[in-house]
Motif scaffolding. Structure first.
Motif, PDB file in Angstrom:
ATOM      1  N   ILE A  52      -2.667  19.146 -32.216  1.00  0.00           N
ATOM      2  CA  ILE A  52      -2.844  17.979 -31.333  1.00  0.00           C
ATOM      3  C   ILE A  52      -1.557  17.730 -30.556  1.00  0.00           C
ATOM      4  O   ILE A  52      -0.486  18.213 -30.945  1.00  0.00           O
ATOM      5  CB  ILE A  52      -3.215  16.700 -32.146  1.00  0.00           C
ATOM      6  CG1 ILE A  52      -2.242  16.520 -33.321  1.00  0.00           C
ATOM      7  CG2 ILE A  52      -4.651  16.742 -32.623  1.00  0.00           C
ATOM      8  CD1 ILE A  52      -2.413  15.224 -34.081  1.00  0.00           C
ATOM      9  N   THR A  53      -1.644  16.945 -29.477  1.00  0.00           N
ATOM     10  CA  THR A  53      -0.453  16.633 -28.674  1.00  0.00           C
ATOM     11  C   THR A  53       0.342  15.499 -29.324  1.00  0.00           C
ATOM     12  O   THR A  53      -0.168  14.807 -30.210  1.00  0.00           O
ATOM     13  CB  THR A  53      -0.859  16.159 -27.258  1.00  0.00           C
ATOM     14  OG1 THR A  53      -1.599  14.927 -27.404  1.00  0.00           O
ATOM     15  CG2 THR A  53      -1.717  17.189 -26.547  1.00  0.00           C
ATOM     16  N   GLU A  54       1.553  15.276 -28.826  1.00  0.00           N
ATOM     17  CA  GLU A  54       2.399  14.203 -29.383  1.00  0.00           C
ATOM     18  C   GLU A  54       1.756  12.831 -29.138  1.00  0.00           C
ATOM     19  O   GLU A  54       1.771  11.962 -30.008  1.00  0.00           O
ATOM     20  CB  GLU A  54       3.791  14.245 -28.754  1.00  0.00           C
ATOM     21  CG  GLU A  54       4.740  13.290 -29.460  1.00  0.00           C
ATOM     22  CD  GLU A  54       6.186  13.426 -28.999  1.00  0.00           C
ATOM     23  OE1 GLU A  54       7.010  12.650 -29.503  1.00  0.00           O
ATOM     24  OE2 GLU A  54       6.489  14.289 -28.164  1.00  0.00           O
ATOM     25  N   GLN A  55       1.165  12.652 -27.927  1.00  0.00           N
ATOM     26  CA  GLN A  55       0.503  11.365 -27.614  1.00  0.00           C
ATOM     27  C   GLN A  55      -0.595  11.057 -28.627  1.00  0.00           C
ATOM     28  O   GLN A  55      -0.713   9.946 -29.120  1.00  0.00           O
ATOM     29  CB  GLN A  55      -0.140  11.417 -26.213  1.00  0.00           C
ATOM     30  CG  GLN A  55       0.790  10.997 -25.079  1.00  0.00           C
ATOM     31  CD  GLN A  55       1.878  12.040 -24.826  1.00  0.00           C
ATOM     32  OE1 GLN A  55       1.654  13.217 -25.087  1.00  0.00           O
ATOM     33  NE2 GLN A  55       3.026  11.612 -24.359  1.00  0.00           N
ATOM     34  N   THR A  56      -1.385  12.084 -28.967  1.00  0.00           N
ATOM     35  CA  THR A  56      -2.469  11.897 -29.940  1.00  0.00           C
ATOM     36  C   THR A  56      -1.886  11.591 -31.315  1.00  0.00           C
ATOM     37  O   THR A  56      -2.340  10.669 -32.007  1.00  0.00           O
ATOM     38  CB  THR A  56      -3.345  13.174 -30.011  1.00  0.00           C
ATOM     39  OG1 THR A  56      -3.735  13.524 -28.689  1.00  0.00           O
ATOM     40  CG2 THR A  56      -4.579  12.968 -30.861  1.00  0.00           C
ATOM     41  N   ALA A  57      -0.854  12.344 -31.702  1.00  0.00           N
ATOM     42  CA  ALA A  57      -0.250  12.176 -33.033  1.00  0.00           C
ATOM     43  C   ALA A  57       0.347  10.779 -33.208  1.00  0.00           C
ATOM     44  O   ALA A  57       0.306  10.209 -34.301  1.00  0.00           O
ATOM     45  CB  ALA A  57       0.815  13.244 -33.255  1.00  0.00           C
ATOM     46  N   GLN A  58       0.891  10.208 -32.118  1.00  0.00           N
ATOM     47  CA  GLN A  58       1.505   8.869 -32.209  1.00  0.00           C
ATOM     48  C   GLN A  58       0.490   7.824 -32.648  1.00  0.00           C
ATOM     49  O   GLN A  58       0.853   6.770 -33.157  1.00  0.00           O
ATOM     50  CB  GLN A  58       2.112   8.466 -30.850  1.00  0.00           C
ATOM     51  CG  GLN A  58       3.422   9.151 -30.512  1.00  0.00           C
ATOM     52  CD  GLN A  58       4.521   8.905 -31.531  1.00  0.00           C
ATOM     53  OE1 GLN A  58       4.496   7.931 -32.286  1.00  0.00           O
ATOM     54  NE2 GLN A  58       5.494   9.800 -31.587  1.00  0.00           N
ATOM     55  N   TRP A  59      -0.800   8.126 -32.435  1.00  0.00           N
ATOM     56  CA  TRP A  59      -1.845   7.182 -32.843  1.00  0.00           C
ATOM     57  C   TRP A  59      -1.824   6.919 -34.348  1.00  0.00           C
ATOM     58  O   TRP A  59      -2.310   5.906 -34.819  1.00  0.00           O
ATOM     59  CB  TRP A  59      -3.223   7.699 -32.412  1.00  0.00           C
ATOM     60  CG  TRP A  59      -3.571   7.185 -31.060  1.00  0.00           C
ATOM     61  CD1 TRP A  59      -3.461   7.846 -29.871  1.00  0.00           C
ATOM     62  CD2 TRP A  59      -4.047   5.866 -30.750  1.00  0.00           C
ATOM     63  NE1 TRP A  59      -3.842   7.017 -28.841  1.00  0.00           N
ATOM     64  CE2 TRP A  59      -4.215   5.805 -29.356  1.00  0.00           C
ATOM     65  CE3 TRP A  59      -4.357   4.753 -31.513  1.00  0.00           C
ATOM     66  CZ2 TRP A  59      -4.673   4.657 -28.707  1.00  0.00           C
ATOM     67  CZ3 TRP A  59      -4.810   3.614 -30.879  1.00  0.00           C
ATOM     68  CH2 TRP A  59      -4.958   3.568 -29.488  1.00  0.00           C
ATOM     69  N   LEU A  60      -1.261   7.860 -35.128  1.00  0.00           N
ATOM     70  CA  LEU A  60      -1.206   7.675 -36.585  1.00  0.00           C
ATOM     71  C   LEU A  60      -0.325   6.477 -36.937  1.00  0.00           C
ATOM     72  O   LEU A  60      -0.540   5.813 -37.942  1.00  0.00           O
ATOM     73  CB  LEU A  60      -0.697   8.948 -37.260  1.00  0.00           C
ATOM     74  CG  LEU A  60      -1.623  10.171 -37.118  1.00  0.00           C
ATOM     75  CD1 LEU A  60      -0.931  11.420 -37.610  1.00  0.00           C
ATOM     76  CD2 LEU A  60      -2.947   9.949 -37.850  1.00  0.00           C
ATOM     77  N   SER A  61       0.696   6.208 -36.093  1.00  0.00           N
ATOM     78  CA  SER A  61       1.527   5.020 -36.306  1.00  0.00           C
ATOM     79  C   SER A  61       0.948   3.815 -35.563  1.00  0.00           C
ATOM     80  O   SER A  61       0.909   2.705 -36.087  1.00  0.00           O
ATOM     81  CB  SER A  61       2.960   5.287 -35.842  1.00  0.00           C
ATOM     82  OG  SER A  61       3.555   6.241 -36.694  1.00  0.00           O
ATOM     83  N   THR A  62       0.493   4.048 -34.308  1.00  0.00           N
ATOM     84  CA  THR A  62      -0.045   2.939 -33.492  1.00  0.00           C
ATOM     85  C   THR A  62      -1.271   2.309 -34.152  1.00  0.00           C
ATOM     86  O   THR A  62      -1.391   1.085 -34.214  1.00  0.00           O
ATOM     87  CB  THR A  62      -0.427   3.457 -32.079  1.00  0.00           C
ATOM     88  OG1 THR A  62       0.688   4.143 -31.531  1.00  0.00           O
ATOM     89  CG2 THR A  62      -0.814   2.319 -31.165  1.00  0.00           C
ATOM     90  N   ALA A  63      -2.180   3.155 -34.659  1.00  0.00           N
ATOM     91  CA  ALA A  63      -3.418   2.635 -35.262  1.00  0.00           C
ATOM     92  C   ALA A  63      -3.112   1.789 -36.494  1.00  0.00           C
ATOM     93  O   ALA A  63      -3.792   0.792 -36.772  1.00  0.00           O
ATOM     94  CB  ALA A  63      -4.343   3.793 -35.636  1.00  0.00           C
ATOM     95  N   PHE A  64      -2.066   2.170 -37.243  1.00  0.00           N
ATOM     96  CA  PHE A  64      -1.663   1.407 -38.425  1.00  0.00           C
ATOM     97  C   PHE A  64      -1.276  -0.018 -37.992  1.00  0.00           C
ATOM     98  O   PHE A  64      -1.743  -1.012 -38.555  1.00  0.00           O
ATOM     99  CB  PHE A  64      -0.469   2.107 -39.096  1.00  0.00           C
ATOM    100  CG  PHE A  64      -0.293   1.761 -40.546  1.00  0.00           C
ATOM    101  CD1 PHE A  64      -0.804   2.584 -41.535  1.00  0.00           C
ATOM    102  CD2 PHE A  64       0.387   0.614 -40.939  1.00  0.00           C
ATOM    103  CE1 PHE A  64      -0.646   2.275 -42.888  1.00  0.00           C
ATOM    104  CE2 PHE A  64       0.545   0.296 -42.281  1.00  0.00           C
ATOM    105  CZ  PHE A  64       0.030   1.134 -43.253  1.00  0.00           C
ATOM    106  N   MET A  65      -0.437  -0.079 -36.942  1.00  0.00           N
ATOM    107  CA  MET A  65       0.046  -1.365 -36.437  1.00  0.00           C
ATOM    108  C   MET A  65      -1.106  -2.189 -35.861  1.00  0.00           C
ATOM    109  O   MET A  65      -1.201  -3.402 -36.080  1.00  0.00           O
ATOM    110  CB  MET A  65       1.094  -1.091 -35.357  1.00  0.00           C
ATOM    111  CG  MET A  65       1.936  -2.273 -34.981  1.00  0.00           C
ATOM    112  SD  MET A  65       3.391  -1.763 -34.033  1.00  0.00           S
ATOM    113  CE  MET A  65       2.667  -1.270 -32.482  1.00  0.00           C
ATOM    114  N   LEU A  66      -2.003  -1.524 -35.127  1.00  0.00           N
ATOM    115  CA  LEU A  66      -3.154  -2.208 -34.526  1.00  0.00           C
ATOM    116  C   LEU A  66      -4.058  -2.824 -35.584  1.00  0.00           C
ATOM    117  O   LEU A  66      -4.505  -3.962 -35.454  1.00  0.00           O
ATOM    118  CB  LEU A  66      -3.993  -1.201 -33.733  1.00  0.00           C
ATOM    119  CG  LEU A  66      -3.585  -0.915 -32.299  1.00  0.00           C
ATOM    120  CD1 LEU A  66      -4.547   0.085 -31.679  1.00  0.00           C
ATOM    121  CD2 LEU A  66      -3.611  -2.204 -31.493  1.00  0.00           C
TER     122      LEU A  66
END
Length: 483
Positions: A52-66
């Motif tokens: 996966i791309t870095e933008q997609t991977a960042q969702w693992l942290s963003t989704a936690f916060m969301l």
């Protein structure tokens, strides 16, 4: 009403030491919060493994916060409706389910789902700890016990990247979850054996319209703010505005539900001046802290070329100092009150951030270490009294809602602080690069400007600190018994 039953645990909590129930909850909270930052170092590994791309991977942290931002507003209502044991079982059950799913996740989508389940458990855990503490610990000992809580809440995020850096040397990113699972399972088992119920649950209906508004409003706001990093500014602004509109509707909805006695988030807590000042102070300090927690690793890795593990080890002493000093700061608070700690604390935070505006290509590492440690110690001197004074100023009947509002605003402030520094840094770096400045120097200048904004924010915290009382009068507790 839970309030009537709460005197007994308060009397049984001796004036020495932390009640066992709080120790258990602190331990559980430490493990679940550690998980919020444990993925930071693993992003490159996950990108390679799941293609996966870095933008997609960042969702693992963003989704936690969301998820935290969307779920925490509901916890005030939830904690009043279920018993302490049920709330604990729910929080840890979700966390264990998410962790186990993450270990075996065959694809990014499953891993993302697992992170969301983990975050739902974490979102319940923090308000549960704060609410139980306020009910079980007598007022004269709250500072010391809140100091132990600060230890869990502050050391865990600071340790996350360093611990994950070490674990990743031994195997794949799945090992991060595999290491956490047995520890969390053991803590859950111990907690279910020892945990007693505090107070009695109230029966009330849930307003699903409020739940949807809270999720859209707070979740949308946090998501919109996170989109400022590398997304289109117009789109991000649109999402933020939509989030704010949903929050405004949510607030009006709660005001009308308060008259019926069944709000999802009880906003009467904001009528207590000290609580509201503490909220503002906590939000501003959190923005400054999160902003610098994002900037420093970027500087150390992108400008100075350190590895993720080296960066983690460099910022670890600050996190440890903050946590280990928590209980001592709590004892000082019990003895001298809050102002003595908070006013010098906010001044030192500002001075440390001013120090960081001087970063260069060759600033000695010991100087960075000293500034970071100084800032973390000053944050400990600020957060422990602010949490204790704020929650101590509201009647016991509102503790669950007070903790829930505090937790929600923490998530929003964290997202806002992060978005602010990253946007400022990128805009400045881009404009300098357009003028022909070398990329590394342009980035460095962008970081300096972002640190200046952090320093300005924390200077605003000094002004707010002047309005805090030295301690909360015990009359706040008395109000609750008539509630």
């Amino acid at each position: 009403m839970p309030v009537q039953q709460l005197d007994s645990p308060a009397k049984s909590a001796t004036s020495v030491g932390t009640p066992p129930v709080i120790r258990l909850l602190v331990l559980a909270t430490f493990i679940v919060i550690l998980n919020e930052t444990i993925m930071i170092n693993a992003i490159p590994r996950v990108m390679g493994a799941l293609n996966i791309t870095e933008q997609t991977a960042q969702w693992l942290s963003t989704a936690f916060m969301l998820t935290m931002a969307a779920v925490i507003p509901i916890t005030g209502w939830f904690l009043q409706r279920v018993s302490t044991r049920s709330a604990y079982a729910t929080a840890m059950g979700l966390f264990l389910l998410g962790t186990a799913s993450a270990i075996v996740a065959p694809s990014f989508e499953v891993l993302l789902g697992a992170r969301i389940i983990q975050a739902s458990g974490t979102a319940v855990m923090m308000p549960l700890l704060m609410t139980t503490l306020m009910h079980v610990v007598p007022e004269q000992n709250r500072g010391k016990v809140m100091g132990n809580v600060t230890l869990a809440i502050s050391v865990a995020p600071a340790m996350g990247p360093a611990i994950s850096g070490v674990i990743l040397n031994f195997g794949s990113w799945r090992l991060l979850f595999a290491a956490v699972l047995p520890i969390a399972a053991l803590i859950t088992w111990g907690g279910m054996k020892q945990l007693k119920n505090v107070g009695e649950p109230e029966v009330s209906t849930i307003d699903w319209f409020s739940v949807v508004l809270a999720a859209l409003g707070f979740g949308g706001l946090v998501y919109g703010l996170s989109r400022f990093q590398g997304g289109s500014i117009g789109q991000a602004t649109g999402i933020v505005v939509a989030g704010l509109v949903a929050i405004a509707v949510f607030v009006f909805r709660q005001m009308s539900l308060q008259k019926l006695g069944s709000p999802l988030m009880d906003l009467r807590t904001l009528k207590h001046r000290t609580y509201t000042i503490a909220l503002i102070l906590m939000s501003v300090a959190f923005m400054a802290m999160l902003g610098s927690m994002i900037l420093l690793p970027l500087y150390l890795q992108n400008v100075r070329g350190l590895s993720a593990l080296q960066t983690g080890l460099l910022v670890m002493p600050g996190g440890l100092a903050m946590g280990l000093l928590g209980p001592s700061i709590g004892r000082l608070f019990d003895r001298f009150g809050g102002r003595v700690l908070v006013i010098p604390g906010t001044i030192v935070i500002t001075l440390a951030l001013v120090g960081f505006t001087q970063i260069s290509m060759s600033m000695p590492y010991w100087q960075i270490l000293a500034l970071h440690t100084l800032m973390m110690v000053a944050l400990a001197a600020t957060f422990t009294p602010v949490f204790t004074l704020g929650l101590g100023a509201i009647p016991p009947a509102l503790y669950a809602h007070g903790s829930s509002i505090l937790g929600t605003l923490q998530q929003v402030a964290a997202a806002f602080g992060t978005a602010l520094v990253v946007t400022v840094m990128s805009a400045r770096a881009d404009s300098l690069e357009a003028k022909g400045v070398a990329a590394a120097l342009a980035n460095l200048d962008g970081m300096r400007l972002a640190f200046i904004i952090g320093a300005v924010l924390s200077a605003a915290a000094i002004t707010t600190a002047l309005f805090l009382p030295a301690r909360t009068g015990s009359n706040a507790g008395k109000v609750g018994h008539g509630h």
